[in-house]
Design an enzyme around this catalytic site. Sequence first.
Site, mmCIF file in Angstrom:
data_model
loop_
_atom_site.group_PDB
_atom_site.id
_atom_site.type_symbol
_atom_site.label_atom_id
_atom_site.label_comp_id
_atom_site.label_asym_id
_atom_site.label_seq_id
_atom_site.Cartn_x
_atom_site.Cartn_y
_atom_site.Cartn_z
ATOM 1 N N LEU A 109 0.846 -1.183 0.000
ATOM 2 C CA LEU A 109 0.000 0.000 0.000
ATOM 3 C C LEU A 109 0.892 1.248 0.000
ATOM 4 O O LEU A 109 2.065 1.162 0.334
ATOM 5 C CB LEU A 109 -0.895 -0.033 1.242
ATOM 6 C CG LEU A 109 -1.956 -1.134 1.211
ATOM 7 C CD1 LEU A 109 -2.613 -1.277 2.564
ATOM 8 C CD2 LEU A 109 -2.994 -0.846 0.143
ATOM 9 N N PRO A 110 0.306 2.394 -0.360
ATOM 10 C CA PRO A 110 1.106 3.620 -0.303
ATOM 11 C C PRO A 110 1.611 3.880 1.113
ATOM 12 O O PRO A 110 1.058 3.352 2.077
ATOM 13 C CB PRO A 110 0.109 4.711 -0.723
ATOM 14 C CG PRO A 110 -0.934 3.983 -1.505
ATOM 15 C CD PRO A 110 -1.035 2.623 -0.906
ATOM 16 N N ASN A 139 4.949 8.218 8.067
ATOM 17 C CA ASN A 139 5.449 8.104 6.704
ATOM 18 C C ASN A 139 4.568 8.810 5.680
ATOM 19 O O ASN A 139 5.048 9.215 4.645
ATOM 20 C CB ASN A 139 5.645 6.630 6.339
ATOM 21 C CG ASN A 139 6.933 6.092 6.952
ATOM 22 O OD1 ASN A 139 8.004 6.467 6.540
ATOM 23 N ND2 ASN A 139 6.795 5.258 7.963
ATOM 24 N N ARG A 188 40.341 11.232 5.344
ATOM 25 C CA ARG A 188 41.574 10.572 4.913
ATOM 26 C C ARG A 188 42.547 10.627 6.082
ATOM 27 O O ARG A 188 42.370 11.400 7.025
ATOM 28 C CB ARG A 188 42.172 11.307 3.710
ATOM 29 C CG ARG A 188 41.364 11.116 2.437
ATOM 30 C CD ARG A 188 41.960 11.894 1.291
ATOM 31 N NE ARG A 188 43.295 11.402 0.932
ATOM 32 C CZ ARG A 188 44.083 11.987 0.035
ATOM 33 N NH1 ARG A 188 43.685 13.090 -0.590
ATOM 34 N NH2 ARG A 188 45.273 11.487 -0.243
ATOM 35 N N HIS A 189 43.578 9.819 6.019
ATOM 36 C CA HIS A 189 44.650 9.913 7.003
ATOM 37 C C HIS A 189 45.321 11.282 6.879
ATOM 38 O O HIS A 189 45.169 11.962 5.862
ATOM 39 C CB HIS A 189 45.662 8.804 6.734
ATOM 40 C CG HIS A 189 46.160 8.820 5.314
ATOM 41 N ND1 HIS A 189 47.115 9.702 4.874
ATOM 42 C CD2 HIS A 189 45.772 8.098 4.239
ATOM 43 C CE1 HIS A 189 47.320 9.507 3.586
ATOM 44 N NE2 HIS A 189 46.514 8.553 3.165
ATOM 45 N N ASN A 225 53.100 11.199 0.759
ATOM 46 C CA ASN A 225 52.359 12.300 0.151
ATOM 47 C C ASN A 225 53.321 13.445 -0.157
ATOM 48 O O ASN A 225 53.259 14.052 -1.232
ATOM 49 C CB ASN A 225 51.261 12.827 1.086
ATOM 50 C CG ASN A 225 50.111 11.849 1.288
ATOM 51 O OD1 ASN A 225 49.446 11.873 2.323
ATOM 52 N ND2 ASN A 225 49.862 10.980 0.315
ATOM 53 N N ARG A 240 49.490 4.887 8.405
ATOM 54 C CA ARG A 240 49.073 6.291 8.370
ATOM 55 C C ARG A 240 47.646 6.514 8.868
ATOM 56 O O ARG A 240 47.345 7.574 9.408
ATOM 57 C CB ARG A 240 49.279 6.891 6.976
ATOM 58 C CG ARG A 240 48.669 6.121 5.801
ATOM 59 C CD ARG A 240 49.290 6.641 4.502
ATOM 60 N NE ARG A 240 48.717 6.097 3.270
ATOM 61 C CZ ARG A 240 49.055 4.929 2.729
ATOM 62 N NH1 ARG A 240 49.903 4.132 3.341
ATOM 63 N NH2 ARG A 240 48.508 4.549 1.576
ATOM 64 N N GLU A 294 44.317 1.000 1.232
ATOM 65 C CA GLU A 294 44.334 1.750 -0.027
ATOM 66 C C GLU A 294 44.393 0.807 -1.227
ATOM 67 O O GLU A 294 44.887 -0.325 -1.130
ATOM 68 C CB GLU A 294 45.533 2.716 -0.039
ATOM 69 C CG GLU A 294 45.685 3.589 -1.275
ATOM 70 C CD GLU A 294 44.475 4.474 -1.594
ATOM 71 O OE1 GLU A 294 43.328 3.972 -1.610
ATOM 72 O OE2 GLU A 294 44.675 5.675 -1.858
ATOM 73 N N TYR A 346 53.921 9.669 -9.854
ATOM 74 C CA TYR A 346 53.230 9.586 -11.140
ATOM 75 C C TYR A 346 54.199 9.853 -12.295
ATOM 76 O O TYR A 346 54.071 9.276 -13.370
ATOM 77 C CB TYR A 346 52.047 10.554 -11.176
ATOM 78 C CG TYR A 346 50.871 10.072 -10.351
ATOM 79 C CD1 TYR A 346 50.197 8.896 -10.687
ATOM 80 C CD2 TYR A 346 50.443 10.769 -9.234
ATOM 81 C CE1 TYR A 346 49.126 8.440 -9.933
ATOM 82 C CE2 TYR A 346 49.376 10.324 -8.472
ATOM 83 C CZ TYR A 346 48.708 9.151 -8.809
ATOM 84 O OH TYR A 346 47.667 8.703 -8.066
ATOM 85 N N PHE A 366 50.134 4.038 -17.785
ATOM 86 C CA PHE A 366 49.759 5.375 -17.346
ATOM 87 C C PHE A 366 48.593 5.895 -18.175
ATOM 88 O O PHE A 366 47.614 6.428 -17.653
ATOM 89 C CB PHE A 366 50.965 6.310 -17.462
ATOM 90 C CG PHE A 366 50.727 7.662 -16.867
ATOM 91 C CD1 PHE A 366 50.740 7.830 -15.491
ATOM 92 C CD2 PHE A 366 50.463 8.762 -17.673
ATOM 93 C CE1 PHE A 366 50.503 9.084 -14.924
ATOM 94 C CE2 PHE A 366 50.227 10.003 -17.110
ATOM 95 C CZ PHE A 366 50.256 10.158 -15.746
ATOM 96 N N LYS A 367 48.679 5.669 -19.485
ATOM 97 C CA LYS A 367 47.620 6.143 -20.369
ATOM 98 C C LYS A 367 46.336 5.303 -20.197
ATOM 99 O O LYS A 367 45.236 5.850 -20.114
ATOM 100 C CB LYS A 367 48.093 6.093 -21.826
ATOM 101 C CG LYS A 367 47.050 6.664 -22.754
ATOM 102 C CD LYS A 367 47.530 6.890 -24.165
ATOM 103 C CE LYS A 367 46.402 7.460 -25.020
ATOM 104 N NZ LYS A 367 45.133 6.754 -24.883
ATOM 105 N N HIS A 409 41.674 5.893 3.007
ATOM 106 C CA HIS A 409 42.553 6.415 1.966
ATOM 107 C C HIS A 409 41.748 6.997 0.808
ATOM 108 O O HIS A 409 40.566 6.719 0.661
ATOM 109 C CB HIS A 409 43.449 5.278 1.461
ATOM 110 C CG HIS A 409 44.166 4.576 2.575
ATOM 111 N ND1 HIS A 409 45.445 4.874 2.949
ATOM 112 C CD2 HIS A 409 43.737 3.608 3.433
ATOM 113 C CE1 HIS A 409 45.799 4.109 3.976
ATOM 114 N NE2 HIS A 409 44.781 3.330 4.282
ATOM 115 N N TYR A 451 15.760 10.192 1.683
ATOM 116 C CA TYR A 451 15.783 10.453 0.246
ATOM 117 C C TYR A 451 17.024 11.168 -0.233
ATOM 118 O O TYR A 451 16.967 11.943 -1.156
ATOM 119 C CB TYR A 451 14.512 11.181 -0.169
ATOM 120 C CG TYR A 451 13.421 10.178 -0.221
ATOM 121 C CD1 TYR A 451 13.473 9.174 -1.173
ATOM 122 C CD2 TYR A 451 12.420 10.144 0.729
ATOM 123 C CE1 TYR A 451 12.532 8.179 -1.200
ATOM 124 C CE2 TYR A 451 11.468 9.152 0.716
ATOM 125 C CZ TYR A 451 11.531 8.174 -0.257
ATOM 126 O OH TYR A 451 10.612 7.181 -0.283
#
Length: 457
Positions: free
Chosen positions: A21-22, A145, A234-235, A241, A286, A306, A317, A328-329, A371, A408
């Site tokens: 039911l609703p 509700n 995050r740590h 880093n 960490r 991580e 990188y 990498f690509k 992480h 919601y």
Amino acid sequence: MPITTLADSNPIKLCVVIVGLPARGKSFISQKIVRYLSWLSIPTKSFNCSTNLIQQLKESNTTANQLFNKENTPNHEILNKTRQLTLDQILKWFTEIDNCGVAIYDGINATKFERDHINKTLSDNNINTVFLESYCDDQSIIDVNITDIESTSPEYFNSVSLQDTINSVSNKIQFYDNVYETLTASEESNLSFIKLINFSSQIILNHIDSYLKSRIVYYIMNLHVKNRYIWLSRHGESQYNLEGKIGGDAALSERGIKYSHKLVEIVDKYIPNHDRLEVWTSTLKRTQQTAKYLPFPKKQWKALDELDAGSCDGLTYDEIAEKFPEDFKARDDNKFEYRYPGGESYRDVITRLEPIIMALENQENVLVITHQAVLRCIYAYFMNVHQEESPWMSIPLHTLIRLEIKAYGTEVTRIKADIPAVSTYKEKGTSKLGESNNSLNIMSGSVISGITDKIVN
Ligand SMILES: *[C@@H]1O[C@H](CO)[C@@H](O)[C@H](O)[C@H]1NC(C)=O
Ligand SMILES: *[C@@H]1O[C@H](CO)[C@@H](O)[C@H](O)[C@H]1NC(C)=O
Ligand SMILES: *[C@@H]1O[C@H](CO)[C@@H](O)[C@H](O)[C@H]1NC(C)=O
Ligand SMILES: *[C@@H]1O[C@H](CO)[C@@H](O)[C@H](O)[C@H]1NC(C)=O
Ligand SMILES: *[C@@H]1O[C@H](CO)[C@@H](O)[C@H](O)[C@H]1NC(C)=O
Ligand SMILES: *[C@@H]1O[C@H](CO)[C@@H](O)[C@H](O)[C@H]1NC(C)=O
Ligand SMILES: *[C@@H]1O[C@H](CO)[C@@H](O)[C@H](O)[C@H]1NC(C)=O
Ligand SMILES: CC(=O)N[C@H]1CO[C@H](CO)[C@@H](O)[C@@H]1O
């Protein structure tokens, strides 16, 4: 080698037909299932009778109030058309997806006759069906509700006031009450169904005959609708880093240690009921050092470690771009699927994070210290971020993230400690680090900054 996913190993077309039911929290349940399965990369779509009903009402110049008014003779034509339209949309969608997908049919009529019709139509099209009924006869829950859920429903766009809406919903409930038939194992033993009684205080299962169905059952059992907070961080900044290296198990930098002290203060000020707080960390140094001064019970989860960078672990990188240019690509081209040689992809991380999500759905007063990649995945689940975007989200260091979970949707607030840190954000197509300029990659919500009221160390 492509990894096998839940979708590959369970090539199944499943329709979850929501019955009830609703004002029984049906849309809440269907929205959650959509979000959960989409997060697991299973194509999932919810089909809403409401949307079609509004269309039908407009076309026939009728309001929801008139349709559901018990004085009027029921307009079966409108309801019948709405149902058929929705079912047709579902069948069409299943022809468009590959081998696996889940449709959620948020139905409006719920008689045995109708269920048989749905089951048969879908079965003729090689689609499995499971009915999911939310059954509730606790009037106090229902009253709450009605005001909470249905006042925002587009079906009531013609209503002028909240009271009208409530009256209209009550009419609608009475209207359906007259024809509604609940699922019972004795009468519909051949149907596959899940019946939630009084919002999961009791659950009845019948013919749950596939892995996917049992996963849905397990997920629903962990849901609750209480508004609550989840805290993420995050740590603190680590030695790695500072050096721009990824992975590893480095200790915190000096500024990272400052953050670990500052966090005590921030938790004290911003987390209500923190006397009951529980702190979850990964098994890496960490995160544990970041949690060190928090005087709360702690849990270590391997699942929060991580993303494993495999043979790129400990590189910058720049070094990856130089030593493994193709990788990498490839990673930039499809960061969600890309798996480091001997390591993990974002998809792998999501798979191992599932128990964490189940636990977080079941819990409040948790601070998760983990992480960058892991937080992106958790954030994607709660904020419904698409898998193409989620690996590019910017999650800054030295920031406590508050997720306010409501029935919601989820609201985000970032509470920034005023302790500088390097950026570990890498934009697509470069090996340089620096914050994103793309607004899509920045978290939504408000920011509280400059927590300077007390100087620590
Ligand atoms: C829609 O109904 C209203 C009153 O119920 C009437 O005044 C109006 O002319 C109708 N419009 C159409 C297009 O039938
Ligand atoms: C609904 O429509 C179907 C055909 O689409 C018809 O067989 C059925 O009798 C109709 N039911 C009602 C209650 O009008
Ligand atoms: C539900 O379906 C049954 C059978 O198709 C029909 O008799 C009944 O009137 C319908 N009720 C509503 C509210 O659509
Ligand atoms: C419902 O459909 C399933 C196939 O998905 C079938 O095995 C089952 O017998 C059907 N149940 C009824 C009551 O028709
Ligand atoms: C649901 O809860 C209400 C109120 O607590 C209770 O009266 C009712 O029996 C419960 N229903 C079932 C099926 O357990
Ligand atoms: C389904 O209906 C609800 C309200 O009843 C609405 O909030 C939601 O946006 C609708 N979903 C779709 C996919 O139309
Ligand atoms: C369930 O299916 C069996 C075999 O298909 C049939 O004999 C039986 O009557 C069905 N039961 C119901 C309640 O439909
Ligand atoms: C969405 C919503 O507000 N649902 C409520 C339905 O009723 C239960 C029981 O009272 C509440 O816990 C939910 O918050």
